[in-house]
Design a protein around this motif. Structure first.
Motif, PDB file in Angstrom:
ATOM      1  N   THR A  77      34.075  28.663  40.483  1.00 62.14           N
ATOM      2  CA  THR A  77      35.290  28.736  39.654  1.00 62.14           C
ATOM      3  C   THR A  77      35.028  29.527  38.385  1.00 62.14           C
ATOM      4  OG1 THR A  77      36.074  26.608  40.501  1.00 62.14           O
ATOM      5  CG2 THR A  77      37.022  27.370  38.422  1.00 62.14           C
ATOM      6  N   THR A  78      33.912  29.227  37.721  1.00 65.83           N
ATOM      7  CA  THR A  78      33.587  29.918  36.467  1.00 65.83           C
ATOM      8  C   THR A  78      33.365  31.406  36.711  1.00 65.83           C
ATOM      9  OG1 THR A  78      32.625  27.911  35.531  1.00 65.83           O
ATOM     10  CG2 THR A  78      31.975  30.004  34.524  1.00 65.83           C
ATOM     11  N   LEU A  79      32.626  31.747  37.770  1.00 62.16           N
ATOM     12  CA  LEU A  79      32.388  33.163  38.072  1.00 62.16           C
ATOM     13  C   LEU A  79      33.702  33.893  38.351  1.00 62.16           C
ATOM     14  CD1 LEU A  79      29.206  33.103  40.335  1.00 62.16           C
ATOM     15  CD2 LEU A  79      29.394  33.985  38.009  1.00 62.16           C
ATOM     16  N   PHE A  80      34.570  33.280  39.132  1.00 64.44           N
ATOM     17  CA  PHE A  80      35.857  33.890  39.466  1.00 64.44           C
ATOM     18  C   PHE A  80      36.705  34.088  38.203  1.00 64.44           C
ATOM     19  CE2 PHE A  80      40.361  33.443  40.598  1.00 64.44           C
ATOM     20  CZ  PHE A  80      40.493  34.508  41.485  1.00 64.44           C
ATOM     21  N   GLU A  81      36.776  33.046  37.367  1.00 59.33           N
ATOM     22  CA  GLU A  81      37.578  33.142  36.135  1.00 59.33           C
ATOM     23  C   GLU A  81      36.979  34.167  35.172  1.00 59.33           C
ATOM     24  OE1 GLU A  81      39.576  28.695  35.872  1.00 59.33           O
ATOM     25  OE2 GLU A  81      37.710  29.071  34.768  1.00 59.33           O
ATOM     26  N   LEU A  82      35.654  34.135  35.009  1.00 59.05           N
ATOM     27  CA  LEU A  82      34.996  35.072  34.100  1.00 59.05           C
ATOM     28  C   LEU A  82      35.236  36.513  34.540  1.00 59.05           C
ATOM     29  CD1 LEU A  82      33.189  35.643  31.668  1.00 59.05           C
ATOM     30  CD2 LEU A  82      31.196  35.227  33.143  1.00 59.05           C
ATOM     31  N   ASP A  83      35.158  36.765  35.834  1.00 56.93           N
ATOM     32  CA  ASP A  83      35.426  38.105  36.356  1.00 56.93           C
ATOM     33  C   ASP A  83      36.846  38.549  35.988  1.00 56.93           C
ATOM     34  OD1 ASP A  83      34.698  40.413  38.191  1.00 56.93           O
ATOM     35  OD2 ASP A  83      36.475  39.646  39.209  1.00 56.93           O
ATOM     36  N   GLY A  84      37.810  37.663  36.139  1.00 57.68           N
ATOM     37  CA  GLY A  84      39.199  37.989  35.797  1.00 57.68           C
ATOM     38  C   GLY A  84      39.381  38.245  34.313  1.00 57.68           C
ATOM     39  N   TRP A  85      38.739  37.425  33.483  1.00 49.56           N
ATOM     40  CA  TRP A  85      38.851  37.612  32.030  1.00 49.56           C
ATOM     41  C   TRP A  85      38.226  38.938  31.600  1.00 49.56           C
ATOM     42  CZ3 TRP A  85      36.465  32.123  31.262  1.00 49.56           C
ATOM     43  CH2 TRP A  85      37.416  31.156  31.597  1.00 49.56           C
ATOM     44  N   LEU A  86      37.078  39.266  32.201  1.00 49.07           N
ATOM     45  CA  LEU A  86      36.421  40.535  31.863  1.00 49.07           C
ATOM     46  C   LEU A  86      37.300  41.730  32.250  1.00 49.07           C
ATOM     47  CD1 LEU A  86      32.783  39.709  33.012  1.00 49.07           C
ATOM     48  CD2 LEU A  86      33.533  40.083  30.650  1.00 49.07           C
ATOM     49  N   LYS A  87      37.936  41.660  33.410  1.00 51.82           N
ATOM     50  CA  LYS A  87      38.832  42.742  33.832  1.00 51.82           C
ATOM     51  C   LYS A  87      40.016  42.884  32.886  1.00 51.82           C
ATOM     52  CE  LYS A  87      37.688  42.541  38.741  1.00 51.82           C
ATOM     53  NZ  LYS A  87      38.038  41.974  40.050  1.00 51.82           N
ATOM     54  N   GLN A  88      40.474  41.759  32.361  1.00 51.25           N
ATOM     55  CA  GLN A  88      41.611  41.786  31.435  1.00 51.25           C
ATOM     56  C   GLN A  88      41.211  42.330  30.066  1.00 51.25           C
ATOM     57  OE1 GLN A  88      43.645  38.012  31.296  1.00 51.25           O
ATOM     58  NE2 GLN A  88      44.780  38.541  29.434  1.00 51.25           N
ATOM     59  N   VAL A  89      40.087  41.869  29.547  1.00 50.60           N
ATOM     60  CA  VAL A  89      39.649  42.238  28.194  1.00 50.60           C
ATOM     61  C   VAL A  89      38.996  43.614  28.159  1.00 50.60           C
ATOM     62  CG1 VAL A  89      38.075  41.609  26.305  1.00 50.60           C
ATOM     63  CG2 VAL A  89      39.377  39.835  27.494  1.00 50.60           C
ATOM     64  N   ASP A  90      38.265  43.956  29.209  1.00 52.51           N
ATOM     65  CA  ASP A  90      37.447  45.176  29.224  1.00 52.51           C
ATOM     66  C   ASP A  90      37.567  45.886  30.579  1.00 52.51           C
ATOM     67  OD1 ASP A  90      35.515  47.096  28.552  1.00 52.51           O
ATOM     68  OD2 ASP A  90      33.845  45.787  29.116  1.00 52.51           O
ATOM     69  N   PRO A  91      38.755  46.422  30.887  1.00 55.61           N
ATOM     70  CA  PRO A  91      38.973  47.003  32.218  1.00 55.61           C
ATOM     71  C   PRO A  91      38.075  48.197  32.537  1.00 55.61           C
ATOM     72  CG  PRO A  91      40.826  47.457  30.760  1.00 55.61           C
ATOM     73  CD  PRO A  91      39.949  46.485  30.049  1.00 55.61           C
ATOM     74  N   ASP A  92      37.642  48.935  31.517  1.00 58.22           N
ATOM     75  CA  ASP A  92      36.803  50.110  31.788  1.00 58.22           C
ATOM     76  C   ASP A  92      35.300  49.804  31.720  1.00 58.22           C
ATOM     77  OD1 ASP A  92      36.682  49.712  29.096  1.00 58.22           O
ATOM     78  OD2 ASP A  92      37.300  51.732  28.516  1.00 58.22           O
TER      79      ASP A  92
END
Length: 199
Positions: A77-92
């Motif tokens: 769950t944490t890995l999945f959520e962290l991946d999503g947050w990173l894509k949102q905050v730092d897409p490039d």
């Protein structure tokens, strides 16, 4: 009377010197803990079998999570959520980096951890290695991790791991800047990562 006064003054000077030394030691330790990099030096194995050290946590702010591949809920769950947050905050992928450190190096070899993390994210790199070296790093980063047998009657059988479930946030110098708790409100987690990315 003069002798008593002299003894009292000497006692006062000794107590003052001891208090001064204690204050100095506490202040120095606090400044080192707050001003210097978080954790301890280590030499382990990262993505694709590449060597990785504490230097990996420099240059860019880092999200750091400790877990294990047999974890039934918290870690995926944490890995999945962290991946999503990173894509949102730092897409490039230019502002933040993230690592998943195993707390179960007996089962989580570098190859196993690579496959596990790759199934969830291309933004997060796994860290593993020899069990003793991994656990030195885990303890040095003040992470709680304990093996728990699934069957108390068979302590050498299957087991799970109790462990700290927070994501550690480190700035570009590797200094501790806070955590994202397991189950934290996603908007709050994103805001923390945005603030971390800004420095």
């Amino acid at each position: 009377m003069k002798t008593l006064r002299l003894v009292l003054w000497i006692a006062v000077v000794i107590v003052a010197a001891a208090l001064g030394w204690t204050t100095y030691q506490i202040t120095t330790q606090t400044e080192t803990a707050e001003g210097g990099p978080f954790g301890v030096p280590f030499a382990l194995t990262g993505r694709g079998g590449a060597p990785v050290t504490e230097a990996a946590f420099r240059g860019k702010p880092t999200a750091l999570f400790f877990g294990f591949t047999h974890c039934p809920e918290v870690c995926p769950t944490t890995l999945f959520e962290l991946d999503g947050w990173l894509k949102q905050v730092d897409p490039d992928k230019t502002k933040l980096q993230a690592y998943f450190v195993t707390v179960d190096p007996e089962r989580d070899t570098p190859e196993v951890l690579d496959r596990y993390v790759a199934n969830v994210s291309d933004r997060i790199a796994g860290i593993s290695g020899p069990a003793d070296k991994v656990m030195e790093m885990v303890k040095g980063y003040r992470v709680y991790a304990r093996k728990v047998p699934l069957d108390e009657a068979k302590p050498d059988g299957d087991y799970t791991m109790d462990h700290t479930a927070s994501v550690f946030l480190l700035d570009a110098e590797g200094r501790f800047r806070g955590t994202i708790a397991y189950g934290e409100d996603p908007a709050t987690a994103v805001k923390k990562l945005e603030n971390l990315a800004k420095g």
